[in-house]
Write a protein that holds these residues in place. Structure first.
Motif, short mmCIF file in Angstrom:
data_model
loop_
_atom_site.label_atom_id
_atom_site.label_comp_id
_atom_site.label_asym_id
_atom_site.label_seq_id
_atom_site.Cartn_x
_atom_site.Cartn_y
_atom_site.Cartn_z
N GLN A 48 -6.65 -22.40 -17.20
CA GLN A 48 -6.12 -23.65 -16.65
C GLN A 48 -5.67 -23.47 -15.20
N GLN A 49 -5.17 -22.30 -14.87
CA GLN A 49 -4.74 -22.01 -13.51
C GLN A 49 -5.92 -22.16 -12.53
N LEU A 50 -7.11 -21.72 -12.93
CA LEU A 50 -8.29 -21.84 -12.06
C LEU A 50 -8.76 -23.28 -11.94
N ILE A 51 -8.64 -24.04 -13.00
CA ILE A 51 -9.00 -25.47 -12.95
C ILE A 51 -8.08 -26.18 -11.96
N THR A 52 -6.79 -25.93 -12.08
CA THR A 52 -5.81 -26.57 -11.20
C THR A 52 -6.04 -26.15 -9.75
N PHE A 53 -6.22 -24.85 -9.52
CA PHE A 53 -6.42 -24.36 -8.16
C PHE A 53 -7.68 -24.96 -7.54
N SER A 54 -8.77 -25.01 -8.29
CA SER A 54 -10.02 -25.58 -7.77
C SER A 54 -9.83 -27.04 -7.37
N ALA A 55 -9.11 -27.80 -8.20
CA ALA A 55 -8.85 -29.21 -7.87
C ALA A 55 -7.97 -29.32 -6.63
N ASP A 56 -6.96 -28.46 -6.54
CA ASP A 56 -6.06 -28.49 -5.38
C ASP A 56 -6.80 -28.12 -4.10
N MET A 57 -7.65 -27.11 -4.18
CA MET A 57 -8.42 -26.68 -3.02
C MET A 57 -9.38 -27.79 -2.57
N ASP A 58 -10.03 -28.44 -3.52
CA ASP A 58 -10.92 -29.56 -3.18
C ASP A 58 -10.14 -30.69 -2.53
N TRP A 59 -8.94 -30.95 -3.04
CA TRP A 59 -8.11 -32.00 -2.46
C TRP A 59 -7.78 -31.68 -1.00
#
Length: 147
Positions: A24-35
């Protein structure tokens, strides 16, 4: 423009969002980085398994890897200076380092969450994006079709 670089441990694909146990940490980080990227921030991530030359070519990342080992990753650099080690940055941290005007709203934005499923049902995995395919996600996990 501020340059944010994340040097992360070896993952099975460019984002780490693949395989049987998606973190889940990688999912969140990927979304944050895309944002951050959509807001105009300059963020790059380097996976040790797929881009070892990025570690070799960056003195700070190379020195950190030799001193702390892969278990010390990720290491986050902002304009070449180490600002965070051992965990992925939050959306608010990325926004602050990228000097985004929308940084206050970043902390209020909830992180992406994994879909919930009934107990015993097959595990759903996130769909790969075009960016993942460009990074070789279609060949992650030993060439299996997991993304």
């Amino acid at each position: 423009m501020t340059n944010i670089q994340i040097f992360e441990p070896g993952l099975c694909c460019g984002t780490g969002i693949c395989g049987v146990d998606v973190d889940q940490q990688l999912i969140t980080f990927s979304a944050d980085m895309d944002w951050v990227r959509t807001e105009g921030g300059n963020v790059s991530r380097f996976n040790l398994a797929q881009e070892p030359s990025a570690f070799a070519e960056n003195d700070t990342a190379r020195t950190f890897l030799h001193a702390a080992g892969e278990e010390g990753l990720p290491v986050v650099l902002v304009d070449g200076a180490t600002v965070l080690t051992g965990r992925y940055p939050t959306r608010a941290e990325l926004a602050r380092w990228a000097e985004l005007d929308s940084a206050p709203g970043a902390a209020a934005t909830p992180p992406a969450t994994a879909p919930t499923q009934p107990e015993g049902s097959p595990r759903l995995l996130p769909m790969a994006t075009a960016a993942d395919a460009e990074q070789g996600a279609s060949a992650c996990c030993g060439g299996t079709s997991c993304c």
